[in-house]
Design an enzyme around this catalytic site. Sequence first.
Site, PDB file in Angstrom:
ATOM      1  N   GLY A  53       4.097 -43.897 -35.296  1.00  0.00           N
ATOM      2  CA  GLY A  53       3.339 -44.877 -35.117  1.00  0.00           C
ATOM      3  C   GLY A  53       4.711 -46.336 -35.528  1.00  0.00           C
ATOM      4  CB  SER A  66       6.107 -49.135 -31.378  1.00  0.00           C
ATOM      5  OG  SER A  66       4.695 -48.965 -31.312  1.00  0.00           O
ATOM      6  NE  ARG A  67       0.529 -51.037 -32.160  1.00  0.00           N
ATOM      7  CZ  ARG A  67      -0.735 -51.730 -31.458  1.00  0.00           C
ATOM      8  NH1 ARG A  67      -1.216 -52.796 -31.447  1.00  0.00           N
ATOM      9  NH2 ARG A  67      -1.674 -50.201 -31.452  1.00  0.00           N
ATOM     10  CG  ASN A 118       3.236 -45.976 -40.106  1.00  0.00           C
ATOM     11  OD1 ASN A 118       2.688 -47.441 -41.021  1.00  0.00           O
ATOM     12  ND2 ASN A 118       3.246 -46.327 -39.169  1.00  0.00           N
ATOM     13  CB  SER A 141      -6.360 -46.158 -46.096  1.00  0.00           C
ATOM     14  OG  SER A 141      -7.953 -47.092 -46.712  1.00  0.00           O
ATOM     15  CE1 TYR A 168      -8.010 -45.167 -41.203  1.00  0.00           C
ATOM     16  CE2 TYR A 168      -8.450 -46.502 -43.390  1.00  0.00           C
ATOM     17  CZ  TYR A 168      -7.978 -46.391 -42.721  1.00  0.00           C
ATOM     18  OH  TYR A 168      -7.308 -46.343 -42.711  1.00  0.00           O
ATOM     19  CE  LYS A 208      -5.372 -43.482 -43.378  1.00  0.00           C
ATOM     20  NZ  LYS A 208      -3.998 -43.306 -42.899  1.00  0.00           N
ATOM     21  CB  THR A 213      -1.871 -41.327 -55.104  1.00  0.00           C
ATOM     22  OG1 THR A 213      -1.974 -40.012 -54.675  1.00  0.00           O
ATOM     23  CG2 THR A 213      -2.234 -42.334 -54.100  1.00  0.00           C
TER      24      THR A 213
END
Length: 315
Positions: free
Chosen positions: A82, A84-85, A157, A210, A223, A227, A306
């Site tokens: 990931g 590109s942004r 990422n 997260s 989600y 994580k 972590t």
Amino acid sequence: MSGPQEETAHAAVVSGPTEETAPTAVAGEQETTAVAGEQGAAPAAVADERETAPAAVADERESAPAAVAGERETARTAVISGGSRGLGRLLVERLLADGWQVATFSRSANDFVKDTVAERPDHFIWESVDLVDRKALRTFVNSVARRFGGIDLLVNNAAVLNRQELFLTTSSRQVDTLLASNLAAPIALAQACARVMSGSGGGQIINVSSINAVRGYRGVAVYSATKAGLDGFSRSLARELGPLNIRVNSLVPGFFDSDMTTEVTEQNRERIARRTPLGRLADVEEIANAVLFLASPQSSFITGQTLVVDGGITC
């Protein structure tokens, strides 16, 4: 597979006015594996608890190209999912500026990717890869290793969070997408990169998690599970890969601005800032600083940890 955007940065996403509404930390794209069987059962103890690395298995997976002494270029090589942004793009830019060779992927190339490919063709690789296509991920990693002579760093990422929704109304398809993108994909990337690293003296794997893995919030149960699974994966993998000089750590970012947080209202941003002991949201540069610290020689004795970078909101 059509579906959620790939390179979403792990930013806490908060919707809704209630106190329990999650600041959902969203990372870029990742992938998941559903684990069947007894959830709490510990794996069988390994004799003498020695973390002996298992021998590389030749199977249907493309075998990692062996790094040959003397053939590696002097520059270090990083794989960023990931990239590109958002946070991924910032990491690409900063690593390139520091002399690294960098490889990343996404479904499509934006202007940043096109410009970087044109300006840094000897140091930058981009390919169109779907995060949930594990075979394509392995092929990508092996092509990077052949091109640059090895891999020194993986930053998992990328992750997805389409939207916040209550668990009772979450579809099976959405569950599968989150598992495939946020857990199985980083596991596949870690395995492919670790096989390369094990033949070239070691390396580092950083999994971007997260704050939802640390504190529960409404609307992000699945989600959060992905994580939390990534954090547990990081700790166990650090035990297994330590003898191969491969460090594995997990980074837990708090709320910061990203493409995933553009629709968060100013009222919710202010509420998050009030609940954060430091009284503000993070800047993406601060999250990148933490990632690059874990990738640096300054953290050479840190593995299986972590690192929470959230301004104290989970304390």
